[in-house]
Design a protein around this motif. Structure first.
Motif, PDB file in Angstrom:
ATOM      1  N   LYS A   9       0.831  -1.219   0.000  1.00  0.00           N
ATOM      2  CA  LYS A   9       0.000   0.000   0.000  1.00  0.00           C
ATOM      3  C   LYS A   9       0.858   1.258   0.000  1.00  0.00           C
ATOM      4  O   LYS A   9       0.620   2.167  -0.794  1.00  0.00           O
ATOM      5  CB  LYS A   9      -0.922   0.019   1.217  1.00  0.00           C
ATOM      6  CG  LYS A   9      -1.918  -1.115   1.301  1.00  0.00           C
ATOM      7  CD  LYS A   9      -2.764  -1.035   2.558  1.00  0.00           C
ATOM      8  CE  LYS A   9      -2.005  -1.044   3.837  1.00  0.00           C
ATOM      9  NZ  LYS A   9      -1.363  -2.305   4.205  1.00  0.00           N
ATOM     10  N   SER A  10       1.838   1.303   0.880  1.00  0.00           N
ATOM     11  CA  SER A  10       2.688   2.499   0.981  1.00  0.00           C
ATOM     12  C   SER A  10       3.490   2.708  -0.290  1.00  0.00           C
ATOM     13  O   SER A  10       3.595   3.833  -0.789  1.00  0.00           O
ATOM     14  CB  SER A  10       3.641   2.387   2.175  1.00  0.00           C
ATOM     15  OG  SER A  10       2.904   2.421   3.379  1.00  0.00           O
ATOM     16  N   SER A  11       4.067   1.656  -0.819  1.00  0.00           N
ATOM     17  CA  SER A  11       4.862   1.779  -2.044  1.00  0.00           C
ATOM     18  C   SER A  11       4.007   2.252  -3.208  1.00  0.00           C
ATOM     19  O   SER A  11       4.412   3.127  -3.982  1.00  0.00           O
ATOM     20  CB  SER A  11       5.511   0.442  -2.394  1.00  0.00           C
ATOM     21  OG  SER A  11       6.405   0.047  -1.384  1.00  0.00           O
ATOM     22  N   ALA A  12       2.809   1.683  -3.339  1.00  0.00           N
ATOM     23  CA  ALA A  12       1.912   2.092  -4.421  1.00  0.00           C
ATOM     24  C   ALA A  12       1.464   3.537  -4.240  1.00  0.00           C
ATOM     25  O   ALA A  12       1.468   4.328  -5.193  1.00  0.00           O
ATOM     26  CB  ALA A  12       0.702   1.157  -4.482  1.00  0.00           C
ATOM     27  N   SER A  13       1.095   3.899  -3.014  1.00  0.00           N
ATOM     28  CA  SER A  13       0.641   5.268  -2.742  1.00  0.00           C
ATOM     29  C   SER A  13       1.751   6.277  -2.996  1.00  0.00           C
ATOM     30  O   SER A  13       1.524   7.337  -3.590  1.00  0.00           O
ATOM     31  CB  SER A  13       0.171   5.401  -1.295  1.00  0.00           C
ATOM     32  OG  SER A  13      -0.929   4.565  -1.057  1.00  0.00           O
ATOM     33  N   ARG A  14       2.941   5.953  -2.543  1.00  0.00           N
ATOM     34  CA  ARG A  14       4.088   6.845  -2.752  1.00  0.00           C
ATOM     35  C   ARG A  14       4.374   6.991  -4.249  1.00  0.00           C
ATOM     36  O   ARG A  14       4.633   8.092  -4.744  1.00  0.00           O
ATOM     37  CB  ARG A  14       5.310   6.296  -2.031  1.00  0.00           C
ATOM     38  CG  ARG A  14       6.463   7.246  -1.973  1.00  0.00           C
ATOM     39  CD  ARG A  14       7.624   6.713  -1.133  1.00  0.00           C
ATOM     40  NE  ARG A  14       7.270   6.636   0.280  1.00  0.00           N
ATOM     41  CZ  ARG A  14       7.165   5.502   0.976  1.00  0.00           C
ATOM     42  NH1 ARG A  14       7.393   4.341   0.408  1.00  0.00           N
ATOM     43  NH2 ARG A  14       6.837   5.515   2.243  1.00  0.00           N
TER      44      ARG A  14
END
Length: 67
Positions: A9-14
């Motif tokens: 989630k964090s990698s995609a959002s970033r």
């Protein structure tokens, strides 16, 4: 964005923020930082009043640059 821990989630959002020129705020890091702060000070995490009182103590400084 929602999903299980470690699902990206964090990698995609970033990545989306970077690609679109948007700001990114890592709220997961905020929750982890507050939890660590409370654990270091012996706050009883099953006591809602202790958590509310403890949440007044730490000062977080966050950036919104996705990089």
């Amino acid at each position: 964005m929602d999903g299980p821990s470690g699902s990206g989630k964090s990698s995609a959002s970033r990545g989306v923020a970077r690609a679109l020129g948007l700001r990114y705020l890592d709220t997961g890091a905020m929750y982890r930082a507050i939890t660590w702060w409370m654990l270091q000070r012996g706050v009883d995490l099953s006591d809602q009043e202790a958590i509310a009182a403890g949440a007044l103590g730490p000062v977080l400084t966050l950036g919104t640059d996705p990089d």
